[in-house]
Design an enzyme around this catalytic site. Structure first.
Site, mmCIF file in Angstrom:
data_model
loop_
_atom_site.group_PDB
_atom_site.id
_atom_site.type_symbol
_atom_site.label_atom_id
_atom_site.label_comp_id
_atom_site.label_asym_id
_atom_site.label_seq_id
_atom_site.Cartn_x
_atom_site.Cartn_y
_atom_site.Cartn_z
ATOM 1 C CB SER A 1 6.252 3.498 -0.944
ATOM 2 O OG SER A 1 6.628 4.465 -1.825
ATOM 3 C CE LYS B 1 6.545 3.260 3.474
ATOM 4 N NZ LYS B 1 6.736 2.428 2.301
ATOM 5 C CE LYS C 1 9.698 4.369 -4.417
ATOM 6 N NZ LYS C 1 8.231 4.908 -4.373
#
Length: 292
Positions: free
Chosen positions: A98, A241, A172
């Site tokens: 990620s 995050k 994402k």
């Protein structure tokens, strides 16, 4: 990419391990590396090879898969001492962590000429990683994406080519913003209903039969939050995050998106309050505290 390809899998955590095991099940030769000796032992027991270091794993590998906490760690693993050059020229790098899209494009620029890069983050959680039914968002050239597809297909049932390098990680972050906003709405709805005297489970049942249904009401509220198990397998800090990555991307593009900004701020505060290592479904505890 044929089944004879040698795959280096770096990062055998809650998501990485089942993904690596699915590659083994599909017949690929997988050599793994992780800082956890227990993870390495588990891979070896399931038929994988293990490496003494990330550099050793990359040496001679046709494909490198990184499944690490963030893009900065990925860059340190690949770039320190030009470690990526241990892989053969034109080897394929599948960056499945990620990471921030800007970091991914920076990394691709630094390794281009030696590695072909496809960023390919996933969504779906541990259960779907085990099942091989993840949703996967890929960024890269058409040729590199086509080369990666057979390998990605062993780990994911749904593969979306989003565009050039970096678009997978952008997608994402956008996806997790929508997911995180859905968690906020679902938890606040349940707490509001409870304060008025409604049964929490009944609130969820009605939402799931009505227009308020979302991913949080369907697969998180009963299963992990109201049950008190809080075991979705995705850390609160990672959700925070990813949403902050989306907010930073929005700012860099000159957009004003107050909903995204406020969502990122709430998740950041939750991570500071509860700690980033707790399961992200503990966001319920954070909002519950606000109302107590």
């Amino acid at each position: 990419m044929s089944k004879s390809a040698h795959i280096a899998f770096i990062g055998l955590g809650q998501m990485g391990m089942p993904m690596a095991l699915n590659l083994l099940k599909a017949g690929y030769d997988v050599v793994g590396f992780d800082l956890s000796s227990e993870a390495l032992q588990a891979l070896a027991e399931r038929g994988g090879r293990i490496a003494a270091s990330a550099v050793d794993a990359m040496s001679g590998s046709d494909v490198i898969i990184t499944m690490l906490s963030n893009g900065k760690i990925v860059q340190s693993v690949l770039l320190e001492g030009d470690a990526f050059r241990q892989a053969p020229k034109s080897a394929l790098l599948l960056e499945m962590s990620s990471s921030a899209p800007e970091e991914t494009r920076s990394l691709a620029a630094k390794v281009s000429g030696h590695l072909r890069v496809v960023d390919a983050p996933v969504s779906g959680g541990v259960k779907r990683a085990v099942e091989g039914s993840l949703a996967l968002m890929a960024g890269g050239s058409e040729a590199d994406f086509e080369a990666a597809k057979p390998i990605l297909g062993a780990m994911s049932a749904k593969i979306f080519h989003c565009g050039p390098v970096g678009t997978g990680h952008a997608m994402k972050a956008i996806n997790n913003y929508v997911s995180g906003a859905g968690v906020i709405a679902a938890v606040e709805a349940v707490l509001l209903g409870r304060a008025f005297g409604l049964d929490e489970a009944k609130v969820v049942d009605v939402l799931n039969s009505s227009s308020g249904k979302n991913n949080a009401t369907e697969v998180k509220m009963n299963q992990f939050i109201l049950s008190g198990t809080f075991g979705s397998g995705f850390a609160l800090g990672l959700m925070a995050k990813d949403i902050r990555t989306a907010a930073n991307l929005s700012t860099s593009l000159g957009l004003s998106q107050p909903g995204l900004t406020q969502t990122a701020d709430l998740w950041d505060d939750a991570a500071r309050t509860l700690g980033g290592a707790v399961d992200h479904t503990r966001f319920y505890d954070y909002l519950k505290r606000q109302g107590d």
